[in-house]
Design an enzyme around this catalytic site. Structure first.
Site, PDB file in Angstrom:
ATOM      1  N   ASP A   1       0.809  -1.213   0.000  1.00 38.36           N
ATOM      2  CA  ASP A   1       0.000   0.000   0.000  1.00 38.36           C
ATOM      3  C   ASP A   1       0.848   1.271   0.000  1.00 38.36           C
ATOM      4  O   ASP A   1       2.070   1.223   0.208  1.00 38.36           O
ATOM      5  CB  ASP A   1      -0.945  -0.001   1.221  1.00 38.36           C
ATOM      6  CG  ASP A   1      -0.278  -0.525   2.491  1.00 38.36           C
ATOM      7  OD1 ASP A   1       0.962  -0.467   2.575  1.00 38.36           O
ATOM      8  OD2 ASP A   1      -0.994  -0.991   3.387  1.00 38.36           O
TER       9      ASP A   1
ATOM     10  N   ASP B   1      -7.395  -2.742  14.216  1.00 34.39           N
ATOM     11  CA  ASP B   1      -8.800  -2.979  13.847  1.00 34.39           C
ATOM     12  C   ASP B   1      -8.946  -4.198  12.918  1.00 34.39           C
ATOM     13  O   ASP B   1     -10.018  -4.454  12.384  1.00 34.39           O
ATOM     14  CB  ASP B   1      -9.411  -1.730  13.191  1.00 34.39           C
ATOM     15  CG  ASP B   1      -8.708  -1.326  11.892  1.00 34.39           C
ATOM     16  OD1 ASP B   1      -7.766  -2.038  11.447  1.00 34.39           O
ATOM     17  OD2 ASP B   1      -9.101  -0.306  11.303  1.00 34.39           O
TER      18      ASP B   1
ATOM     19  N   HIS C   1      -7.162  -4.749  10.067  1.00 34.33           N
ATOM     20  CA  HIS C   1      -6.860  -4.571   8.641  1.00 34.33           C
ATOM     21  C   HIS C   1      -5.572  -5.293   8.238  1.00 34.33           C
ATOM     22  O   HIS C   1      -4.656  -5.466   9.038  1.00 34.33           O
ATOM     23  CB  HIS C   1      -6.837  -3.088   8.224  1.00 34.33           C
ATOM     24  CG  HIS C   1      -5.702  -2.267   8.780  1.00 34.33           C
ATOM     25  ND1 HIS C   1      -5.890  -1.064   9.423  1.00 34.33           N
ATOM     26  CD2 HIS C   1      -4.352  -2.454   8.766  1.00 34.33           C
ATOM     27  CE1 HIS C   1      -4.716  -0.560   9.762  1.00 34.33           C
ATOM     28  NE2 HIS C   1      -3.773  -1.390   9.374  1.00 34.33           N
TER      29      HIS C   1
ATOM     30  N   GLU D   1      -9.654  -1.982   5.434  1.00 29.20           N
ATOM     31  CA  GLU D   1     -10.264  -1.701   6.728  1.00 29.20           C
ATOM     32  C   GLU D   1     -11.490  -2.592   6.946  1.00 29.20           C
ATOM     33  O   GLU D   1     -11.994  -3.197   5.991  1.00 29.20           O
ATOM     34  CB  GLU D   1     -10.663  -0.212   6.776  1.00 29.20           C
ATOM     35  CG  GLU D   1      -9.499   0.762   6.634  1.00 29.20           C
ATOM     36  CD  GLU D   1      -8.624   0.872   7.894  1.00 29.20           C
ATOM     37  OE1 GLU D   1      -8.539  -0.096   8.668  1.00 29.20           O
ATOM     38  OE2 GLU D   1      -7.999   1.939   8.078  1.00 29.20           O
TER      39      GLU D   1
HETATM   40  C1  F6R Z   1       1.325  -1.327   5.984  1.00 24.32           C
HETATM   41  C2  F6R Z   1       0.306  -2.313   6.248  1.00 24.32           C
HETATM   42  C3  F6R Z   1      -0.546  -2.249   7.472  1.00 24.32           C
HETATM   43  C4  F6R Z   1       0.281  -2.468   8.744  1.00 24.32           C
HETATM   44  C5  F6R Z   1      -0.613  -2.313   9.969  1.00 24.32           C
HETATM   45  C6  F6R Z   1       0.159  -2.491  11.254  1.00 24.32           C
HETATM   46  O1  F6R Z   1       1.974  -1.618   4.765  1.00 24.32           O
HETATM   47  O2  F6R Z   1       0.148  -3.184   5.466  1.00 24.32           O
HETATM   48  O3  F6R Z   1      -1.537  -3.240   7.387  1.00 24.32           O
HETATM   49  O4  F6R Z   1       0.852  -3.733   8.715  1.00 24.32           O
HETATM   50  O5  F6R Z   1      -1.219  -1.065   9.961  1.00 24.32           O
HETATM   51  O6  F6R Z   1       1.026  -1.427  11.415  1.00 24.32           O
HETATM   52  P1  F6R Z   1       2.169  -1.473  12.515  1.00 24.32           P
HETATM   53  O7  F6R Z   1       3.099  -2.517  12.100  1.00 24.32           O
HETATM   54  O8  F6R Z   1       2.792  -0.107  12.455  1.00 24.32           O
HETATM   55  O9  F6R Z   1       1.496  -1.765  13.803  1.00 24.32           O
END
Ligand code: F6R
Length: 259
Positions: free
Chosen positions: A67, A136, A138, A143
């Protein structure tokens, strides 16, 4: 689905590094799916170390990131393009031309998403996708409520994700509201997946995602339907799981023939 529980993020990263190194040794032109955020940082340090100490070459590897924020230039310190260079690409011998991150500044976002899907397909598909998980539920930026069959597209971040990710920005109002993300269906097309989660703040969502029902309200739960998924978590992130003893028993007694 295999749930591996280890005491620390560093130990989890060490196993993750071995999984990726073994894949590259078997298939030097493997296609990797990559994630950003705090979670994969120890894994990327481990890969850089394996490259430096053991000479593992990434020169034939292709990568696709999950992403990117919409509206941040690639040289913005909070863009995922910047992150990937800092945390991994500048530390290994990968050819930057073989790395792919959605272009959050594309004029025609819809076309950018279609081309991203096409590029993944043309590469032969992702051999191994690295994932983190949002609090959450994702994966990528899919989301809660995302279609479990979705493809790469624009998404609006939830208030919770904006709040969680505000720590990377000077203030919460600077967090972009939109992103381009691989879809849940795109992620599920990967031949294998490894999801990492660390810390107590992930404990509740890890149990919901992997011991609860499959639901679009917890997008990561769809991984229960994939035949080749490893969930690698530290003790803190595992603390809400009900089957901890069994997962540890399975891992401690893995027969040699199982990779
Ligand atoms: C980012 C992504 C998100 C993160 C998630 C957890 O490329 O794919 O799904 O893996 O937001 O973020 P952290 O690792 O910062 O807790």
């Amino acid at each position: 689905m295999e749930i591996v529980i280890l005491p620390t993020p560093e130990e989890c990263a060490s196993i993750g590094g071995r999984i990726i190194a073994n894949l590259i040794k078997r298939k030097s032109d493997a296609v990797l799916g990559l994630a950003t955020g705090s979670t994969p940082i120890p894994l990327y340090s481990e890969l850089a170390k394996i490259h430096k100490d053991e000479g593992l070459s990434f020169s034939k590897i292709t990568t696709f990131n999950l992403d990117e924020y919409i509206g941040l230039p690639g040289d913005h310190p909070c863009s995922y393009q910047f992150f990937m260079k800092e945390e991994l690409f500048d530390k290994i011998d990968i050819s930057l031309g073989s790395t792919h991150i959605p272009n959050g500044e594309a004029e025609d976002i819809e076309n950018e998403c279609l081309e991203y899907e096409q590029a993944i397909k043309s590469s032969g598909g992702i051999d191994l996708q690295v994932l983190g998980i949002g609090s959450d539920g994702h994966i990528g930026f899919n989301e809660p409520g995302s279609s479990l069959g979705s493809r790469t597209r624009i998404k609006t971040l939830t208030g919770k994700t904006i709040e969680d990710n505000a720590r990377f920005f000077d203030n919460p109002s600077q967090v972009p509201r939109h992103c381009i993300t691989m879809g849940v269906g795109t992620i599920m097309d990967s031949a294998s997946l490894v999801l990492f989660a660390f810390g107590e703040s992930k404990a509740e969502i890890i149990s919901k995602a992997f011991e609860g029902p499959v639901s679009a309200m917890v997008p990561a739960s769809v991984l229960q339907l994939h035949p080749k998924v490893r969930v690698i978590v530290d003790d803190a992130a595992a603390s809400n799981l009900s089957n901890i003893d069994y997962y540890k028993e399975v891992y401690a007694n893995k027969p040699d023939w199982q990779e």
